[in-house]
Design a protein around this motif. Sequence first.
Motif, PDB file in Angstrom:
ATOM      1  N   HIS A 134      -0.083  11.959  -9.072  1.00 22.70           N
ATOM      2  CA  HIS A 134       0.415  12.057 -10.453  1.00 22.70           C
ATOM      3  C   HIS A 134       1.884  11.661 -10.528  1.00 22.70           C
ATOM      4  O   HIS A 134       2.553  11.466  -9.509  1.00 22.70           O
ATOM      5  N   GLY A 156       0.016  15.032  -0.179  1.00 25.08           N
ATOM      6  CA  GLY A 156       0.129  16.486  -0.333  1.00 25.08           C
ATOM      7  C   GLY A 156      -0.906  17.274   0.446  1.00 25.08           C
ATOM      8  O   GLY A 156      -1.064  18.478   0.221  1.00 25.08           O
ATOM      9  N   ARG A 174      -4.739  18.871 -14.516  1.00 27.43           N
ATOM     10  CA  ARG A 174      -4.556  18.979 -13.066  1.00 27.43           C
ATOM     11  C   ARG A 174      -5.432  20.124 -12.556  1.00 27.43           C
ATOM     12  O   ARG A 174      -5.811  21.004 -13.336  1.00 27.43           O
ATOM     13  N   GLU A 211       1.318   2.845   2.567  1.00 23.91           N
ATOM     14  CA  GLU A 211       1.799   4.212   2.302  1.00 23.91           C
ATOM     15  C   GLU A 211       3.329   4.227   2.329  1.00 23.91           C
ATOM     16  O   GLU A 211       3.938   3.842   3.327  1.00 23.91           O
ATOM     17  N   ALA A 212       3.909   4.708   1.237  1.00 21.18           N
ATOM     18  CA  ALA A 212       5.374   4.702   1.125  1.00 21.18           C
ATOM     19  C   ALA A 212       6.032   5.633   2.134  1.00 21.18           C
ATOM     20  O   ALA A 212       7.114   5.345   2.646  1.00 21.18           O
ATOM     21  N   GLY A 232      -4.582  21.768  -9.479  1.00 22.62           N
ATOM     22  CA  GLY A 232      -3.864  22.632  -8.554  1.00 22.62           C
ATOM     23  C   GLY A 232      -4.451  22.534  -7.157  1.00 22.62           C
ATOM     24  O   GLY A 232      -4.989  21.492  -6.773  1.00 22.62           O
ATOM     25  N   CYS A 283      -6.871  11.444  -1.450  1.00 20.28           N
ATOM     26  CA  CYS A 283      -7.811  10.529  -2.091  1.00 20.28           C
ATOM     27  C   CYS A 283      -7.818   9.158  -1.408  1.00 20.28           C
ATOM     28  O   CYS A 283      -8.884   8.615  -1.123  1.00 20.28           O
ATOM     29  N   PHE A 325       7.589   8.629  -6.892  1.00 19.80           N
ATOM     30  CA  PHE A 325       6.788   7.489  -6.456  1.00 19.80           C
ATOM     31  C   PHE A 325       5.440   7.427  -7.170  1.00 19.80           C
ATOM     32  O   PHE A 325       4.778   6.417  -7.157  1.00 19.80           O
ATOM     33  N   MET A 329      -5.299  11.854  -8.275  1.00 16.02           N
ATOM     34  CA  MET A 329      -4.497  12.404  -9.381  1.00 16.02           C
ATOM     35  C   MET A 329      -3.776  11.343 -10.191  1.00 16.02           C
ATOM     36  O   MET A 329      -3.304  11.626 -11.293  1.00 16.02           O
ATOM     37  N   VAL A 365       4.593  -0.075  -2.198  1.00 17.39           N
ATOM     38  CA  VAL A 365       4.157  -1.114  -3.129  1.00 17.39           C
ATOM     39  C   VAL A 365       5.150  -1.097  -4.283  1.00 17.39           C
ATOM     40  O   VAL A 365       5.313  -0.091  -4.968  1.00 17.39           O
TER      41      VAL A 365
HETATM   42  O1  AHZ Z   1       3.721   8.688  -0.674  1.00 12.50           O
HETATM   43  C1  AHZ Z   1       2.693   8.815  -1.642  1.00 12.50           C
HETATM   44  C2  AHZ Z   1       1.556   9.744  -1.191  1.00 12.50           C
HETATM   45  O2  AHZ Z   1       1.392   9.752   0.209  1.00 12.50           O
HETATM   46  C3  AHZ Z   1       1.933   7.502  -1.828  1.00 12.50           C
HETATM   47  N1  AHZ Z   1       2.567   6.566  -2.771  1.00 12.50           N
HETATM   48  C4  AHZ Z   1       3.001   6.833  -4.021  1.00 12.50           C
HETATM   49  N2  AHZ Z   1       3.521   5.725  -4.593  1.00 12.50           N
HETATM   50  C5  AHZ Z   1       3.412   4.732  -3.683  1.00 12.50           C
HETATM   51  C6  AHZ Z   1       3.784   3.350  -3.679  1.00 12.50           C
HETATM   52  N3  AHZ Z   1       3.528   2.629  -2.563  1.00 12.50           N
HETATM   53  C7  AHZ Z   1       2.922   3.214  -1.477  1.00 12.50           C
HETATM   54  N4  AHZ Z   1       4.356   2.760  -4.729  1.00 12.50           N
HETATM   55  C8  AHZ Z   1       2.800   5.265  -2.525  1.00 12.50           C
HETATM   56  N5  AHZ Z   1       2.563   4.525  -1.446  1.00 12.50           N
HETATM   57  O3  AHZ Z   1       0.692   7.893  -2.412  1.00 12.50           O
HETATM   58  C9  AHZ Z   1       0.306   9.127  -1.829  1.00 12.50           C
HETATM   59  C10 AHZ Z   1      -0.293   9.992  -2.937  1.00 12.50           C
HETATM   60  O4  AHZ Z   1      -0.808  11.153  -2.349  1.00 12.50           O
HETATM   61  P1  AHZ Z   1      -0.956  12.515  -3.167  1.00 12.50           P
HETATM   62  O5  AHZ Z   1      -1.372  13.551  -2.226  1.00 12.50           O
HETATM   63  O6  AHZ Z   1       0.272  12.752  -3.997  1.00 12.50           O
HETATM   64  O7  AHZ Z   1      -2.100  12.122  -4.258  1.00 12.50           O
HETATM   65  P2  AHZ Z   1      -3.689  12.326  -4.255  1.00 12.50           P
HETATM   66  O8  AHZ Z   1      -4.152  11.868  -5.597  1.00 12.50           O
HETATM   67  O9  AHZ Z   1      -4.332  11.730  -3.036  1.00 12.50           O
HETATM   68  O10 AHZ Z   1      -3.838  13.907  -4.137  1.00 12.50           O
HETATM   69  C11 AHZ Z   1      -3.374  14.734  -5.157  1.00 12.50           C
HETATM   70  C12 AHZ Z   1      -3.464  16.162  -4.692  1.00 12.50           C
HETATM   71  C13 AHZ Z   1      -3.304  17.154  -5.787  1.00 12.50           C
HETATM   72  S1  AHZ Z   1      -2.023  17.123  -6.879  1.00 12.50           S
HETATM   73  C14 AHZ Z   1      -2.613  18.518  -7.673  1.00 12.50           C
HETATM   74  C15 AHZ Z   1      -1.902  19.113  -8.812  1.00 12.50           C
HETATM   75  O11 AHZ Z   1      -0.723  18.712  -9.028  1.00 12.50           O
HETATM   76  O12 AHZ Z   1      -2.485  19.938  -9.498  1.00 12.50           O
HETATM   77  N6  AHZ Z   1      -3.734  18.965  -7.113  1.00 12.50           N
HETATM   78  C16 AHZ Z   1      -4.138  18.221  -6.064  1.00 12.50           C
HETATM   79  C17 AHZ Z   1      -5.363  18.536  -5.269  1.00 12.50           C
END
Ligand code: AHZ
Length: 309
Positions: free
Chosen positions: A222, A106, A284, A98-99, A286, A77, A226, A274, A171
């Motif tokens: 979600h 994911g 969610r 990005e942490a 998935g 996202c 982190f 998410m 962050v």
């Molecule tokens: O490292 C984290 C990841 O790369 C980053 N992040 C989290 N907390 C942070 C902080 N400072 C800096 N405090 C941080 N970075 O945020 C990123 C989140 O990526 P993600 O792939 O977890 O989330 P998204 O919302 O982009 O995609 C979700 C994908 C999912 S989860 C899901 C399910 O569980 O059902 N389904 C899908 C498609």
Amino acid sequence: ADITTPLSKSPYKGAAVQPIDGSQAKTLAEMEARWDDSFSFAPIRESQVSRAMTRRYFADLDEYAESDVVIVGAGSCGLSTAYSLASRRPDLKIAIIEAGVAPGGGAWLGGQLFSAMVMRKPADAFLRELGVPFDDEGAFVVVKHAALFTSTLLSKVLAFPNVKLFNATAVEDLITRPTADGKVRVAGVVTNWTLVSMHHDDQSCMDPNTINAPVVISTTGHDGPFGAFSAKRMVSMQQLKELGGMRGLDMNRAEDAIVKRTREIVPGLVIGGMELSEVDGANRMGPTFGAMALSGVKAAEETLKVWDA
Ligand code: AHZ
């Protein structure tokens, strides 16, 4: 075409010592003809390498200390948001924090460590815009490897001159200002090296750094070690009553809800992806990624509404 930036045009021109001309081959074909004793890399002094990196990084820290938009989290996202925003508005200075060391969250794999990535229509429009090939299966499309989507998106995002990715940087908090109605407006982020963030319990005096920005977009995924960072902080600051609590998996309900609800949650803070499931208590979805791409497109639009207001 010469893809190097002439030193005179580089924004970092103060950084370089006089380049040493290595008289190297200019094309791969020329180089391949030299796999013999005459082959060598252009000579370098070690300090040139250090300065080439550090001067750029510190120039970027200086430049982006005042950003127009900060995106927290570079998952599917966050990267989709960055692409949509940067391609529409080359005038905006966009910092991505990005942490993790590796951006992409994911999105390097589909589901259960499988490689294919599924996106339901109409998210195929985003893949077409990026130029990512897919198989059309009717109601949905399949990219042969999630890494093809993520690497293509990432390469395009990083090529925008108005985007800077600070990875391995977490962050840790949000900058806030009081509003006239007694609430808060988000006005930037508080950052630290992720490795430092992980050691606040056993080291003292490791104060953070800051970036001011009129709009912060949080896409931290979600809840987890982190995740859901800004949503949780808004609860602890009493700007949100409670975490909505992500609901069980329901692809149809989840994807529509995440895209439709992508919005400014409190003044100056847009939440997408998410992380939103923890704000609103959405299901969610998935392993289907269309909502992540389109929530990013919507987050960019919502951000521009705030920006242009
Ligand atoms: O490292 C984290 C990841 O790369 C980053 N992040 C989290 N907390 C942070 C902080 N400072 C800096 N405090 C941080 N970075 O945020 C990123 C989140 O990526 P993600 O792939 O977890 O989330 P998204 O919302 O982009 O995609 C979700 C994908 C999912 S989860 C899901 C399910 O569980 O059902 N389904 C899908 C498609």
